[in-house]
Scaffold this motif. Sequence first.
Motif, PDB file in Angstrom:
ATOM      1  N   VAL A  24       0.836  -1.202   0.000  1.00  0.00           N
ATOM      2  CA  VAL A  24       0.000   0.000   0.000  1.00  0.00           C
ATOM      3  C   VAL A  24       0.873   1.255   0.000  1.00  0.00           C
ATOM      4  O   VAL A  24       0.632   2.222  -0.727  1.00  0.00           O
ATOM      5  CB  VAL A  24      -0.957  -0.007   1.211  1.00  0.00           C
ATOM      6  N   THR A  25       1.920   1.237   0.848  1.00  0.00           N
ATOM      7  CA  THR A  25       2.843   2.378   0.925  1.00  0.00           C
ATOM      8  C   THR A  25       3.517   2.629  -0.412  1.00  0.00           C
ATOM      9  O   THR A  25       3.637   3.783  -0.868  1.00  0.00           O
ATOM     10  CB  THR A  25       3.907   2.136   2.013  1.00  0.00           C
ATOM     11  N   TYR A  26       3.971   1.551  -1.063  1.00  0.00           N
ATOM     12  CA  TYR A  26       4.636   1.675  -2.364  1.00  0.00           C
ATOM     13  C   TYR A  26       3.681   2.261  -3.402  1.00  0.00           C
ATOM     14  O   TYR A  26       4.052   3.147  -4.185  1.00  0.00           O
ATOM     15  CB  TYR A  26       5.146   0.315  -2.828  1.00  0.00           C
ATOM     16  N   ALA A  27       2.445   1.735  -3.403  1.00  0.00           N
ATOM     17  CA  ALA A  27       1.456   2.224  -4.372  1.00  0.00           C
ATOM     18  C   ALA A  27       1.167   3.708  -4.171  1.00  0.00           C
ATOM     19  O   ALA A  27       0.955   4.454  -5.130  1.00  0.00           O
ATOM     20  CB  ALA A  27       0.164   1.419  -4.249  1.00  0.00           C
ATOM     21  N   GLN A  28       1.192   4.146  -2.905  1.00  0.00           N
ATOM     22  CA  GLN A  28       0.908   5.552  -2.609  1.00  0.00           C
ATOM     23  C   GLN A  28       2.091   6.463  -2.920  1.00  0.00           C
ATOM     24  O   GLN A  28       1.922   7.601  -3.347  1.00  0.00           O
ATOM     25  CB  GLN A  28       0.513   5.696  -1.137  1.00  0.00           C
ATOM     26  N   THR A  29       3.304   5.958  -2.677  1.00  0.00           N
ATOM     27  CA  THR A  29       4.495   6.805  -2.850  1.00  0.00           C
ATOM     28  C   THR A  29       5.094   6.749  -4.248  1.00  0.00           C
ATOM     29  O   THR A  29       5.849   7.637  -4.627  1.00  0.00           O
ATOM     30  CB  THR A  29       5.581   6.411  -1.837  1.00  0.00           C
ATOM     31  N   ARG A  30       4.757   5.700  -5.017  1.00  0.00           N
ATOM     32  CA  ARG A  30       5.362   5.559  -6.344  1.00  0.00           C
ATOM     33  C   ARG A  30       5.128   6.770  -7.236  1.00  0.00           C
ATOM     34  O   ARG A  30       6.073   7.265  -7.861  1.00  0.00           O
ATOM     35  CB  ARG A  30       4.846   4.290  -7.006  1.00  0.00           C
ATOM     36  N   PRO A  31       3.884   7.285  -7.348  1.00  0.00           N
ATOM     37  CA  PRO A  31       3.680   8.465  -8.199  1.00  0.00           C
ATOM     38  C   PRO A  31       4.512   9.663  -7.747  1.00  0.00           C
ATOM     39  O   PRO A  31       4.991  10.439  -8.574  1.00  0.00           O
ATOM     40  CB  PRO A  31       2.174   8.746  -8.053  1.00  0.00           C
ATOM     41  N   ILE A  32       4.670   9.816  -6.426  1.00  0.00           N
ATOM     42  CA  ILE A  32       5.457  10.929  -5.889  1.00  0.00           C
ATOM     43  C   ILE A  32       6.924  10.771  -6.286  1.00  0.00           C
ATOM     44  O   ILE A  32       7.578  11.732  -6.712  1.00  0.00           O
ATOM     45  CB  ILE A  32       5.321  10.998  -4.351  1.00  0.00           C
ATOM     46  N   ILE A  33       7.449   9.529  -6.139  1.00  0.00           N
ATOM     47  CA  ILE A  33       8.846   9.260  -6.503  1.00  0.00           C
ATOM     48  C   ILE A  33       9.073   9.517  -7.985  1.00  0.00           C
ATOM     49  O   ILE A  33      10.059  10.151  -8.386  1.00  0.00           O
ATOM     50  CB  ILE A  33       9.218   7.812  -6.137  1.00  0.00           C
ATOM     51  N   GLU A  34       8.152   9.023  -8.826  1.00  0.00           N
ATOM     52  CA  GLU A  34       8.288   9.198 -10.272  1.00  0.00           C
ATOM     53  C   GLU A  34       8.239  10.679 -10.650  1.00  0.00           C
ATOM     54  O   GLU A  34       8.967  11.129 -11.535  1.00  0.00           O
ATOM     55  CB  GLU A  34       7.197   8.424 -10.999  1.00  0.00           C
ATOM     56  N   GLU A  35       7.371  11.436  -9.979  1.00  0.00           N
ATOM     57  CA  GLU A  35       7.267  12.869 -10.264  1.00  0.00           C
ATOM     58  C   GLU A  35       8.560  13.587  -9.895  1.00  0.00           C
ATOM     59  O   GLU A  35       9.042  14.446 -10.626  1.00  0.00           O
ATOM     60  CB  GLU A  35       6.092  13.467  -9.493  1.00  0.00           C
ATOM     61  N   ARG A  36       9.136  13.207  -8.734  1.00  0.00           N
ATOM     62  CA  ARG A  36      10.389  13.838  -8.310  1.00  0.00           C
ATOM     63  C   ARG A  36      11.534  13.488  -9.255  1.00  0.00           C
ATOM     64  O   ARG A  36      12.387  14.327  -9.555  1.00  0.00           O
ATOM     65  CB  ARG A  36      10.723  13.405  -6.874  1.00  0.00           C
ATOM     66  N   GLU A  37      11.563  12.220  -9.728  1.00  0.00           N
ATOM     67  CA  GLU A  37      12.592  11.810 -10.691  1.00  0.00           C
ATOM     68  C   GLU A  37      12.461  12.591 -11.993  1.00  0.00           C
ATOM     69  O   GLU A  37      13.447  13.002 -12.589  1.00  0.00           O
ATOM     70  CB  GLU A  37      12.494  10.311 -10.951  1.00  0.00           C
ATOM     71  N   ALA A  38      11.226  12.787 -12.434  1.00  0.00           N
ATOM     72  CA  ALA A  38      10.981  13.551 -13.660  1.00  0.00           C
ATOM     73  C   ALA A  38      11.418  15.005 -13.494  1.00  0.00           C
ATOM     74  O   ALA A  38      12.002  15.610 -14.404  1.00  0.00           O
ATOM     75  CB  ALA A  38       9.501  13.480 -14.040  1.00  0.00           C
ATOM     76  N   GLN A  39      11.150  15.574 -12.314  1.00  0.00           N
ATOM     77  CA  GLN A  39      11.559  16.956 -12.041  1.00  0.00           C
ATOM     78  C   GLN A  39      13.081  17.079 -12.008  1.00  0.00           C
ATOM     79  O   GLN A  39      13.647  18.055 -12.534  1.00  0.00           O
ATOM     80  CB  GLN A  39      10.959  17.422 -10.712  1.00  0.00           C
ATOM     81  N   ALA A  40      13.744  16.074 -11.397  1.00  0.00           N
ATOM     82  CA  ALA A  40      15.215  16.085 -11.345  1.00  0.00           C
ATOM     83  C   ALA A  40      15.809  15.973 -12.750  1.00  0.00           C
ATOM     84  O   ALA A  40      16.791  16.646 -13.076  1.00  0.00           O
ATOM     85  CB  ALA A  40      15.712  14.943 -10.466  1.00  0.00           C
ATOM     86  N   LEU A  41      15.215  15.122 -13.592  1.00  0.00           N
ATOM     87  CA  LEU A  41      15.680  14.977 -14.968  1.00  0.00           C
ATOM     88  C   LEU A  41      15.519  16.284 -15.729  1.00  0.00           C
ATOM     89  O   LEU A  41      16.439  16.723 -16.438  1.00  0.00           O
ATOM     90  CB  LEU A  41      14.905  13.862 -15.670  1.00  0.00           C
ATOM     91  N   GLU A  42      14.369  16.931 -15.564  1.00  0.00           N
ATOM     92  CA  GLU A  42      14.118  18.191 -16.258  1.00  0.00           C
ATOM     93  C   GLU A  42      15.108  19.260 -15.818  1.00  0.00           C
ATOM     94  O   GLU A  42      15.610  20.046 -16.652  1.00  0.00           O
ATOM     95  CB  GLU A  42      12.684  18.658 -15.988  1.00  0.00           C
ATOM     96  N   ARG A  43      15.434  19.302 -14.521  1.00  0.00           N
ATOM     97  CA  ARG A  43      16.420  20.268 -14.029  1.00  0.00           C
ATOM     98  C   ARG A  43      17.786  20.023 -14.655  1.00  0.00           C
ATOM     99  O   ARG A  43      18.469  20.964 -15.081  1.00  0.00           O
ATOM    100  CB  ARG A  43      16.519  20.192 -12.494  1.00  0.00           C
ATOM    101  N   SER A  44      18.189  18.749 -14.712  1.00  0.00           N
ATOM    102  CA  SER A  44      19.493  18.415 -15.293  1.00  0.00           C
ATOM    103  C   SER A  44      19.534  18.769 -16.770  1.00  0.00           C
ATOM    104  O   SER A  44      20.535  19.312 -17.261  1.00  0.00           O
ATOM    105  CB  SER A  44      19.793  16.930 -15.103  1.00  0.00           C
ATOM    106  N   LEU A  45      18.479  18.468 -17.497  1.00  0.00           N
ATOM    107  CA  LEU A  45      18.423  18.806 -18.923  1.00  0.00           C
ATOM    108  C   LEU A  45      18.577  20.310 -19.123  1.00  0.00           C
ATOM    109  O   LEU A  45      19.336  20.762 -19.992  1.00  0.00           O
ATOM    110  CB  LEU A  45      17.103  18.328 -19.533  1.00  0.00           C
ATOM    111  N   GLN A  46      17.875  21.079 -18.303  1.00  0.00           N
ATOM    112  CA  GLN A  46      17.917  22.536 -18.448  1.00  0.00           C
ATOM    113  C   GLN A  46      19.280  23.099 -18.070  1.00  0.00           C
ATOM    114  O   GLN A  46      19.774  24.043 -18.703  1.00  0.00           O
ATOM    115  CB  GLN A  46      16.830  23.171 -17.573  1.00  0.00           C
TER     116      GLN A  46
END
Length: 374
Positions: A24-46
């Motif tokens: 349950v914890t993984y299912a709840q936190t996975r979208p948050i983790i993926e969003e943070r990873e996407a934000q980190a990738l976008e920062r690095s690209l920029q």
Amino acid sequence: MREAVRLSLILMVICAITGAALAVTYAQTRPIIEEREAQALERSLQELLPAADRFEPQGEGEEENKVYYRGYKGQEEVGAVALFTQGGYGGDIRMMLGVEQSGKITGLQILEHSETPGLGARITEDWFVSQFAGRNVNDQLAIGQDLDAITGATISSRSVAGGVKLIAGEINNEFLGAGRPGIDISRVPNGTYQGEAQGFGGKTRVEVEVKDGRLVEVRIVENHDTAGISDAAIERIPQRMVEEQRVEVDTVSGATFSSQGIIEAVINALQEFAAPAEGGGGADLSSLPDGTYTGSGMGFSGPLEVEVTVAGGKITEIKVLSHSDSPGVSDAAIAKIPERIIEEQQVEVDVVTGASFTSRGIIEAVGDALAGAQ
């Protein structure tokens, strides 16, 4: 016995409850983790390509440890960023490299690594990664020559530099329109030709024998790569070239740097017979503003610099300002290549026989100078 069964059942219930809670914890936190990873990738690209206002992934999923992002400003292509993995001393090194459309490296980021603390782990230090910024994709990026190594961590240093060199070359070929010069073996005159390039541990030198329009033998006459690791490449790459009768063959898994070093050395040996790279083109001289421009290229022994004067939509003068190639050998190229470019009013001219490295270096430097004028 009953007590043991009872305890076992209790343990099973506890494990089941714990497992369900974790799920349950993984299912709840996975979208948050993926969003943070996407934000980190976008920062690095920029950070690596600040001129871009959007990025599009290229070939995502085609190669397990490599993704390219083409950068755009509006509809204009302004460069590319690569996210890739390179084997290091202690395991895989995850990196990102940015390159402008001009071929200038904008920066390098080390994202993950398993290198030795206090030694190889220093690849993340600013002084080391900042050495790559401002370099060109055509530079050798050789440790001990172009770049300083980390004391006591030569393998980690070379792993990063070698990975950057390979990826920079791929970006140049795939996204900047450079491509490699094509070599038609059937048109190469009979003879034995020598060439050299940078391998993992230093300079790799080869002798290439051609007879009756066929590649007869490729001999490795100098190599400084690690014995045991490079052996497979030293044996198989020449074999593949002779069997397939072409220079661009597949690299050997686990010996990519050594493979690329041999391939580059053979290309350099036969460079004087290379056709211009497909799509390489040249500058439209008539559209260039009047002025004096400087550019750099790679000769036989190191970088060389030229000064190009443009007036009235024509190249009027080319001066070789500096070089480190051998006097006597390079003299003919230094005298004739600028003359040919001015006479033909195009950058891609025939190289001077016996001084092909210097010739190509001058041609590359003139192209670099005119690229900065556009």
